[in-house]
Design a protein around this motif. Sequence first.
Motif, PDB file in Angstrom:
ATOM      1  N   LYS A 194      53.295  43.589  39.797  1.00  0.00           N
ATOM      2  CA  LYS A 194      51.965  43.175  40.247  1.00  0.00           C
ATOM      3  C   LYS A 194      52.030  41.792  40.908  1.00  0.00           C
ATOM      4  O   LYS A 194      52.939  40.997  40.675  1.00  0.00           O
ATOM      5  CB  LYS A 194      50.996  43.144  39.075  1.00  0.00           C
ATOM      6  CG  LYS A 194      50.862  44.480  38.349  1.00  0.00           C
ATOM      7  CD  LYS A 194      50.332  45.566  39.265  1.00  0.00           C
ATOM      8  CE  LYS A 194      50.018  46.859  38.501  1.00  0.00           C
ATOM      9  NZ  LYS A 194      51.232  47.584  38.099  1.00  0.00           N
ATOM     10  N   GLY A 195      51.045  41.534  41.759  1.00  0.00           N
ATOM     11  CA  GLY A 195      50.924  40.219  42.368  1.00  0.00           C
ATOM     12  C   GLY A 195      51.836  39.970  43.542  1.00  0.00           C
ATOM     13  O   GLY A 195      52.082  38.815  43.907  1.00  0.00           O
ATOM     14  N   GLN A 196      52.322  41.033  44.170  1.00  0.00           N
ATOM     15  CA  GLN A 196      53.242  40.884  45.292  1.00  0.00           C
ATOM     16  C   GLN A 196      52.506  41.134  46.626  1.00  0.00           C
ATOM     17  O   GLN A 196      51.284  41.048  46.688  1.00  0.00           O
ATOM     18  CB  GLN A 196      54.419  41.835  45.118  1.00  0.00           C
ATOM     19  CG  GLN A 196      55.164  41.636  43.809  1.00  0.00           C
ATOM     20  CD  GLN A 196      55.682  40.226  43.618  1.00  0.00           C
ATOM     21  OE1 GLN A 196      56.306  39.658  44.503  1.00  0.00           O
ATOM     22  NE2 GLN A 196      55.419  39.653  42.447  1.00  0.00           N
ATOM     23  N   THR A 197      53.259  41.455  47.656  1.00  0.00           N
ATOM     24  CA  THR A 197      52.699  41.671  48.991  1.00  0.00           C
ATOM     25  C   THR A 197      52.547  43.162  49.262  1.00  0.00           C
ATOM     26  O   THR A 197      53.488  43.934  49.044  1.00  0.00           O
ATOM     27  CB  THR A 197      53.596  41.038  50.061  1.00  0.00           C
ATOM     28  OG1 THR A 197      53.660  39.626  49.847  1.00  0.00           O
ATOM     29  CG2 THR A 197      53.057  41.306  51.463  1.00  0.00           C
ATOM     30  N   GLN A 202      63.486  43.625  56.724  1.00  0.00           N
ATOM     31  CA  GLN A 202      63.433  42.290  56.146  1.00  0.00           C
ATOM     32  C   GLN A 202      64.812  41.788  55.704  1.00  0.00           C
ATOM     33  O   GLN A 202      64.966  40.609  55.380  1.00  0.00           O
ATOM     34  CB  GLN A 202      62.458  42.224  54.974  1.00  0.00           C
ATOM     35  CG  GLN A 202      62.958  42.875  53.699  1.00  0.00           C
ATOM     36  CD  GLN A 202      62.289  42.282  52.466  1.00  0.00           C
ATOM     37  OE1 GLN A 202      62.058  41.086  52.389  1.00  0.00           O
ATOM     38  NE2 GLN A 202      61.955  43.140  51.523  1.00  0.00           N
ATOM     39  N   GLN A 203      65.812  42.657  55.702  1.00  0.00           N
ATOM     40  CA  GLN A 203      67.156  42.211  55.347  1.00  0.00           C
ATOM     41  C   GLN A 203      67.691  41.191  56.351  1.00  0.00           C
ATOM     42  O   GLN A 203      68.642  40.462  56.056  1.00  0.00           O
ATOM     43  CB  GLN A 203      68.112  43.417  55.276  1.00  0.00           C
ATOM     44  CG  GLN A 203      67.678  44.505  54.307  1.00  0.00           C
ATOM     45  CD  GLN A 203      67.372  43.982  52.916  1.00  0.00           C
ATOM     46  OE1 GLN A 203      68.160  43.224  52.348  1.00  0.00           O
ATOM     47  NE2 GLN A 203      66.242  44.388  52.360  1.00  0.00           N
ATOM     48  N   SER A 204      67.071  41.143  57.520  1.00  0.00           N
ATOM     49  CA  SER A 204      67.484  40.164  58.530  1.00  0.00           C
ATOM     50  C   SER A 204      66.822  38.795  58.330  1.00  0.00           C
ATOM     51  O   SER A 204      67.190  37.827  59.000  1.00  0.00           O
ATOM     52  CB  SER A 204      67.139  40.679  59.937  1.00  0.00           C
ATOM     53  OG  SER A 204      65.724  40.788  60.090  1.00  0.00           O
ATOM     54  N   LYS A 216      64.727  34.971  53.722  1.00  0.00           N
ATOM     55  CA  LYS A 216      64.202  35.141  52.368  1.00  0.00           C
ATOM     56  C   LYS A 216      63.781  36.582  52.151  1.00  0.00           C
ATOM     57  O   LYS A 216      63.163  37.196  53.012  1.00  0.00           O
ATOM     58  CB  LYS A 216      63.005  34.208  52.142  1.00  0.00           C
ATOM     59  CG  LYS A 216      62.369  34.307  50.769  1.00  0.00           C
ATOM     60  CD  LYS A 216      61.146  33.391  50.667  1.00  0.00           C
ATOM     61  CE  LYS A 216      60.463  33.536  49.308  1.00  0.00           C
ATOM     62  NZ  LYS A 216      59.244  32.687  49.206  1.00  0.00           N
ATOM     63  N   ARG A 217      64.128  37.149  50.996  1.00  0.00           N
ATOM     64  CA  ARG A 217      63.716  38.499  50.648  1.00  0.00           C
ATOM     65  C   ARG A 217      62.346  38.472  49.978  1.00  0.00           C
ATOM     66  O   ARG A 217      62.005  37.531  49.267  1.00  0.00           O
ATOM     67  CB  ARG A 217      64.720  39.139  49.690  1.00  0.00           C
ATOM     68  CG  ARG A 217      66.130  39.227  50.253  1.00  0.00           C
ATOM     69  CD  ARG A 217      66.228  40.227  51.413  1.00  0.00           C
ATOM     70  NE  ARG A 217      67.601  40.360  51.851  1.00  0.00           N
ATOM     71  CZ  ARG A 217      68.155  39.628  52.808  1.00  0.00           C
ATOM     72  NH1 ARG A 217      67.434  38.723  53.431  1.00  0.00           N
ATOM     73  NH2 ARG A 217      69.410  39.818  53.164  1.00  0.00           N
ATOM     74  N   HIS A 218      61.568  39.511  50.208  1.00  0.00           N
ATOM     75  CA  HIS A 218      60.228  39.598  49.654  1.00  0.00           C
ATOM     76  C   HIS A 218      60.068  40.942  48.960  1.00  0.00           C
ATOM     77  O   HIS A 218      60.701  41.930  49.333  1.00  0.00           O
ATOM     78  CB  HIS A 218      59.172  39.461  50.752  1.00  0.00           C
ATOM     79  CG  HIS A 218      59.317  38.239  51.599  1.00  0.00           C
ATOM     80  ND1 HIS A 218      58.701  37.047  51.290  1.00  0.00           N
ATOM     81  CD2 HIS A 218      60.015  38.025  52.747  1.00  0.00           C
ATOM     82  CE1 HIS A 218      59.004  36.144  52.209  1.00  0.00           C
ATOM     83  NE2 HIS A 218      59.796  36.719  53.097  1.00  0.00           N
ATOM     84  N   ILE A 219      59.203  40.988  47.965  1.00  0.00           N
ATOM     85  CA  ILE A 219      58.822  42.271  47.371  1.00  0.00           C
ATOM     86  C   ILE A 219      57.624  42.785  48.152  1.00  0.00           C
ATOM     87  O   ILE A 219      56.544  42.192  48.122  1.00  0.00           O
ATOM     88  CB  ILE A 219      58.473  42.127  45.881  1.00  0.00           C
ATOM     89  CG1 ILE A 219      59.694  41.644  45.091  1.00  0.00           C
ATOM     90  CG2 ILE A 219      57.981  43.466  45.318  1.00  0.00           C
ATOM     91  CD1 ILE A 219      59.423  41.431  43.611  1.00  0.00           C
ATOM     92  N   LEU A 220      57.836  43.879  48.865  1.00  0.00           N
ATOM     93  CA  LEU A 220      56.816  44.430  49.747  1.00  0.00           C
ATOM     94  C   LEU A 220      56.557  45.890  49.377  1.00  0.00           C
ATOM     95  O   LEU A 220      57.497  46.685  49.257  1.00  0.00           O
ATOM     96  CB  LEU A 220      57.274  44.351  51.208  1.00  0.00           C
ATOM     97  CG  LEU A 220      57.682  42.966  51.723  1.00  0.00           C
ATOM     98  CD1 LEU A 220      58.371  43.094  53.076  1.00  0.00           C
ATOM     99  CD2 LEU A 220      56.464  42.064  51.835  1.00  0.00           C
ATOM    100  N   TYR A 221      55.301  46.226  49.220  1.00  0.00           N
ATOM    101  CA  TYR A 221      54.919  47.603  48.928  1.00  0.00           C
ATOM    102  C   TYR A 221      54.111  48.151  50.102  1.00  0.00           C
ATOM    103  O   TYR A 221      53.074  47.586  50.466  1.00  0.00           O
ATOM    104  CB  TYR A 221      54.107  47.686  47.639  1.00  0.00           C
ATOM    105  CG  TYR A 221      54.887  47.262  46.421  1.00  0.00           C
ATOM    106  CD1 TYR A 221      55.946  48.035  45.952  1.00  0.00           C
ATOM    107  CD2 TYR A 221      54.579  46.082  45.748  1.00  0.00           C
ATOM    108  CE1 TYR A 221      56.675  47.648  44.836  1.00  0.00           C
ATOM    109  CE2 TYR A 221      55.303  45.687  44.633  1.00  0.00           C
ATOM    110  CZ  TYR A 221      56.348  46.472  44.179  1.00  0.00           C
ATOM    111  OH  TYR A 221      57.082  46.085  43.077  1.00  0.00           O
TER     112      TYR A 221
END
Length: 229
Positions: free
Chosen positions: A37-40, A57-59, A62-67
Amino acid sequence: MTQDFAEKMNAVMLENMKREKAEKVLKYKILNEYAVKGQTVLVGSSLMEYFPVNELQQSLDKRHILYNRGISGYVTSELLNSMEECIFELEPSKLFINIGTNDISSADGEYRLDKLIGNYDEILTRIGTRLPECKVYIMAYYPVNAKADFNGIDQATREGMFSTRTNAAILEANAAVEQLAGKHGYEFINVNEGLMDAEGNLKAEFSTDGIHMLANGYAVVLNNLKQYL
């Protein structure tokens, strides 16, 4: 093909699409139980569902948690009916929205901008009530290309695809959605820089049908979005 047979086939196709949408909502509901919870969250129609954001986003540095909670074929009224599964259950801290292009591509040829904006206004109102701390970003609608010769698309199909979904209609809708975003205190992002050719059409190399984009087109969009992630 008789008109009666064509109508029956169209009814079957619409019923199949309705079932597929319902199945995706159920899939998302179950996936939400395992999500952080609380991600993008990204939400919208096929133009969002087909966004390969986790691969692209691997490029990034910074990595992000994206749903990604896009659903192909969705219109604004359908998102209104599934906001729990597509948005609220995830309790996002950031939300990117691209919904409404299928409203513009009205199947009955009776697209109305005021109806689109009315539904979008209600979507944003509900988000503001349920997620007052969420940063909401309204993405511009992508341009289309009704001129390029895409393999497998005949003239009759092309005319149907672009009867109301024109770049002029998209520009008008973008202006209205930008104003709506300001009304709610949300940020409108013009993600189209680098997507258009000299005539303002979606670059042909980014698409297979003039509407939906390939990964190279989405890479441009991600580059325009990365400062907001």
